[in-house]
Design an enzyme around this catalytic site. Structure first.
Site, PDB file in Angstrom:
ATOM      1  CG  LEU A  39      -1.680  -1.180   1.544  1.00  0.00           C
ATOM      2  CD1 LEU A  39      -2.467  -0.893   2.810  1.00  0.00           C
ATOM      3  CD2 LEU A  39      -2.823  -1.285   0.264  1.00  0.00           C
ATOM      4  CD  GLU A  40      -1.141   6.264  -2.102  1.00  0.00           C
ATOM      5  OE1 GLU A  40      -1.779   5.832  -2.953  1.00  0.00           O
ATOM      6  OE2 GLU A  40      -0.870   7.459  -1.479  1.00  0.00           O
ATOM      7  CG  LEU A  41      -0.590   3.914   4.116  1.00  0.00           C
ATOM      8  CD1 LEU A  41      -1.882   4.889   5.129  1.00  0.00           C
ATOM      9  CD2 LEU A  41      -1.394   2.990   3.486  1.00  0.00           C
TER      10      LEU A  41
END
Lengths: 286, 251
Positions: free
Chosen positions: B50-52
């Site tokens: 996930l990007e975060l």
């Protein structure tokens, strides 16, 4: 030297017209306590930079504090859109610069490192980059001096003040962040002043140095703000508050008097974050 | 197992696009469920990020979004955006990205930012987040979306995420890496994206290829279209009992 400060004095130190950065992301680790304090203090003409917008972004824009926003979009996840932000952009009440998540994080990274610019392959060929003017002071298209390839060139970003919500901070400003950190470290390193809102304050030496995410030399102030991210989540400490976020999303979507009444009830009519927690159903975390 | 919904079939078809061993960047909802389904069936060595800053999570509850800590449950590593979107994605290690879209064009470019509604007013949506980064840099991209004729455009209203070709030319000349959009999976069909545009590869069981073409108001080649097999009972069980227990995304 202790860097402990109060929420009120930290909010008061933000001058109208200054450039601030928030560390929140959608419905997690939003700097709600400080967003409320800035709205209550009726700060105006702020520039807000935030990698991915969330509850704190929508509050600050909806509260009328912001005239310029740099972000990569955002939402309240399935609770709803950033309606106050979207309305302000569509009605030209604020100027928005839209990036990709990586591009804005890289601008902050370059700011923290003191780089003159940083190149990337992101955003090329998109309408995101097309919306920046050819002589933009933020994003330009150029060529790689080594290969001649087309690259995006990003200017460093150095906000005046960054607000980041952490788990534990010592009095010098060393801080831990549980879970993913998205762009919070880059934001903290980039800002000229970094203010931490923390669930807990401990003495210097009490934090395992292996777990420090943000080190003291880049921190100006530490605010003890238990449940300061309520109603958004802090992993391992408290969940988001479904009822309050649902109520906010409805008010933000409705806008107008419904939104004004929400701000009156939960922001202007309370004097502290503790009062807000009592009113909105938040528990001060231990 | 009872009959399946078109959105369940969409998830199943999307999962079949995923090969074992891939490193995949996903967002919330259907893209994530498709990747988890692939991992639970034919692609056990897939890794999701996930990007975060979350790698190899194994969520067991339905989440409200990627910022919901329920999405991060069981993660093997947590880190930051520079780690995931920088080192993994910009660094060339992400083999596939899965994106949703408000609109796509014939190069597989996607809009996730803004739409002009029937009354002429504009409506803003989530924006890029990491979507543009994924489309610019991943090895290849799969777009998953409902087969609404209004979503297929010769030119998307706002080009948030570049596709297979950029401004009519090869994307590498624009400075982008990776292949760009390779396929578009809808609730009725699977469409390949190549340098010449869109080609209908398969329709879901019971769908008529000519009807799908008629509801896709852009150039769409349709030679040699096959009918995809229906979901297996195991796939339906996994979707309903493990990955979308609330039916938020697939009912």
């Amino acid at each position: 030297m202790s860097k402990l400060a109060s929420l009120e004095e930290s909010a008061a130190s933000v001058e109208d017209g200054s450039h601030i950065a928030f560390g929140g992301f959608a419905i997690t680790r939003c700097v709600v306590a400080v967003a409320h304090a800035l709205v209550r203090a009726r700060r105006r003409d702020l520039t807000l930079s935030q990698v991915v917008g969330g509850f704190d972004t929508d509050l600050l824009v909806g509260g009328g504090c912001v005239t310029r926003l740099a972000y990569s979009g955002g939402s309240l996840d399935r609770f709803g859109s950033l309606h106050a932000v979207n309305r302000a952009i569509l009605e030209h009440e604020i100027d928005a610069e839209e990036y990709s998540s990586l591009a804005l994080t890289l601008r902050l990274h370059a700011g923290g490192l003191g780089l003159p610019f940083i190149p990337t392959r992101s955003m090329l060929g998109s309408d995101l980059i097309a919306d920046f003017a050819d002589n933009s002071d933020a994003v330009r298209t150029g060529s790689d001096p080594f290969t001649g390839a087309t690259v995006a060139l990003l200017a460093p970003l150095r906000p005046d003040v960054a607000f980041i919500h952490v788990d534990v901070a010592d009095e010098a400003g060393n801080a831990t962040i549980g879970g993913p950190t998205w762009g919070m470290r880059e934001t903290a390193f980039a800002a000229k002043r970094t203010v931490l809102l923390t669930e807990a304050v401990v003495a210097v030496g009490a934090i395992d140095p292996n777990s420090v995410a943000i080190p003291a030399p880049v921190v100006s102030s530490v605010i003890h703000a238990p449940s300061g991210a309520f109603p958004t989540a802090v992993v391992g400490r408290y969940d988001y508050n479904r009822e309050h976020l649902t109520a906010y999303a409805a008010a933000s979507k409705a806008g107008g008097s419904a939104y004004a009444e929400f701000l009156d009830e939960y922001v202007f009519a309370v004097n502290s974050h503790a009062e807000y927690l009592a009113l909105a159903g938040g528990e001060p975390s231990a | 197992m009872s009959a399946w919904t078109p959105r369940e079939m969409m998830v199943v078809a999307a999962s079949h696009e995923i090969a074992d061993g891939e490193l995949i960047l996903v967002g919330l909802g259907v893209p994530q469920i498709a990747a988890l389904l692939a991992k639970a069936t034919h692609a056990p060595d897939v890794t999701l990020a996930l990007e975060l800053g979350v790698i190899a999570a194994h969520p067991t509850e339905s989440a409200m979004g990627i910022a919901d800590p329920r999405m991060w449950q069981g993660a093997q590593a947590v880190c930051g955006m520079i780690d995931v979107l920088g080192y993994l994605l910009h660094g060339g290690r992400v083999t596939m990205g899965i994106l949703g879209a408000l609109e796509v064009d014939t190069a597989g470019s996607a809009n996730s930012s803004v739409i002009t509604q029937n009354d002429g007013t504009k409506r803003r949506f989530t924006g890029s987040g990491g979507a543009n980064d994924i489309a610019s840099l991943a090895g290849r991209v799969m777009i998953v979306m409902s087969h609404d004729p209004r979503k297929f455009r010769d030119r998307v209203e706002f080009l948030t995420s570049p596709g297979r070709r950029v401004n009519g030319g090869p994307r590498a000349a624009a400075g982008l890496s990776g292949l760009g959009t390779a396929s578009i999976v809808t609730d009725r069909a699977v469409i390949d994206v190549d340098d010449d545009g869109l080609r209908l590869r398969s329709v879901h069981p019971g769908e008529d290829a000519a009807a799908v073409v008629a509801d896709t108001p852009v150039a769409l080649r349709s030679d040699g279209v096959v009918e995809a097999p229906p979901p297996s009972s195991n796939e339906l069980r996994l979707i309903r009992e493990e990955f979308d227990t609330q039916g938020w995304y697939t009912s």
